[in-house]
Design an enzyme around this catalytic site. Sequence first.
Site, mmCIF file in Angstrom:
data_model
loop_
_atom_site.group_PDB
_atom_site.id
_atom_site.type_symbol
_atom_site.label_atom_id
_atom_site.label_comp_id
_atom_site.label_asym_id
_atom_site.label_seq_id
_atom_site.Cartn_x
_atom_site.Cartn_y
_atom_site.Cartn_z
ATOM 1 N N MET A 1 0.840 -1.197 0.000
ATOM 2 C CA MET A 1 0.000 0.000 0.000
ATOM 3 C C MET A 1 0.880 1.254 0.000
ATOM 4 S SD MET A 1 -3.536 -0.747 1.980
ATOM 5 C CE MET A 1 -2.948 -0.596 3.657
ATOM 6 N N GLY A 2 2.135 1.088 -0.437
ATOM 7 C CA GLY A 2 3.026 2.239 -0.523
ATOM 8 C C GLY A 2 3.646 2.587 0.813
ATOM 9 N N ALA A 3 4.136 3.835 0.920
ATOM 10 C CA ALA A 3 4.896 4.267 2.106
ATOM 11 C C ALA A 3 6.013 3.255 2.365
ATOM 12 C CB ALA A 3 3.986 4.441 3.314
ATOM 13 N N HIS B 1 9.377 0.986 2.847
ATOM 14 C CA HIS B 1 10.529 1.024 3.758
ATOM 15 C C HIS B 1 11.343 -0.245 3.552
ATOM 16 C CE1 HIS B 1 8.128 -1.783 6.121
ATOM 17 N NE2 HIS B 1 7.152 -0.888 6.216
ATOM 18 N N HIS C 1 9.672 -3.671 3.189
ATOM 19 C CA HIS C 1 9.175 -4.039 1.866
ATOM 20 C C HIS C 1 10.314 -4.535 0.981
ATOM 21 C CE1 HIS C 1 5.981 -1.012 3.049
ATOM 22 N NE2 HIS C 1 5.240 -2.034 2.676
ATOM 23 N N GLU D 1 5.888 -11.414 7.782
ATOM 24 C CA GLU D 1 5.300 -12.084 8.942
ATOM 25 C C GLU D 1 4.837 -11.099 10.016
ATOM 26 O OE1 GLU D 1 8.072 -15.025 10.294
ATOM 27 O OE2 GLU D 1 7.538 -16.432 8.692
ATOM 28 N N LEU E 1 9.377 -2.657 11.476
ATOM 29 C CA LEU E 1 9.141 -1.576 10.528
ATOM 30 C C LEU E 1 7.721 -1.647 9.986
ATOM 31 C CD1 LEU E 1 12.332 -0.968 8.388
ATOM 32 C CD2 LEU E 1 11.751 -0.206 10.686
#
Length: 282
Positions: A30-32, A34, A37, A150, A186
């Site tokens: 969903m973006g944002a 870090h 990801h 996870e 995160l």
Amino acid sequence: MEVIKNRKVLQDFIERQKEMGKRIGFAPTMGALHQGHLSLYEKAKNENDLVISSIFVNPTQFNNPEDLEKYPRDINRDILILEKSGLVDAVYIPEVTDIYPEKTQSRHYDFDGLENEMEGKSRPGHFDGVGTVVEELFRQVQPDHAYFGEKDFQQLAIIKKMVEKKQLPVKIIGVPIYRAENGLALSSRNQRLHEDRKEASKVIFETLKKVNDWFRTVSIPEIKARVKDIFDNQQGMKLEYFLIADEKTLQETDFFYKDRNFRAFIVVVVDGVRLIDNMHLD
């Protein structure tokens, strides 16, 4: 890196890749973005010929309209992060109509009760929204492997269940939680916290480590009481829930069984930001 902004262009792109026999790894977001990801894409890069990302803030999985409105969005920054990583070959950034061509409404799913535990108790319909968008993305991207962190362990379990029930031709792979140096898991929502509050929030991970130390030597009711005491003494933090559950059924337990695997789950609200974490108990 190709930036694909509608379903038709994606369809043409996927057809070309399939014709060349390329194995596709995919991780929807969903973006944002870090480093958490990027850890998904690192694993995908090692196991596939082609790696695809997607960025779509899915409206049907938000119970709180304010939470949807506040969700961090910076598409240009996200594209730059993906380009600089060198891990992703294409990013799909659909419009709402590419995912919901008729009505922005989720389908109803039966996840064998997984959806009724933990997050499902306070967020009715949330996992129907997750299932809807992930199923639709799978059908459009047609990945061989799909990667999920996870940190959202319940979501991971539910997506595995959906793939099993729908008999979708994709293998779901869980990737370990990526943590900051202080242990904080995160999350895109962390961006809403001031740096000093991020540092203070390391108590969440420290508590999970203590729970793992107490596991099998202290009763679960006593563990829960100790966790509550820890957060009763944390300024600006509210313990929403802490529980220990069977990893397969996600059902809470008050007793340890030798032949089962257990995991501790915790949700803490820090200055209005909801932080979730979990840990497998050894």
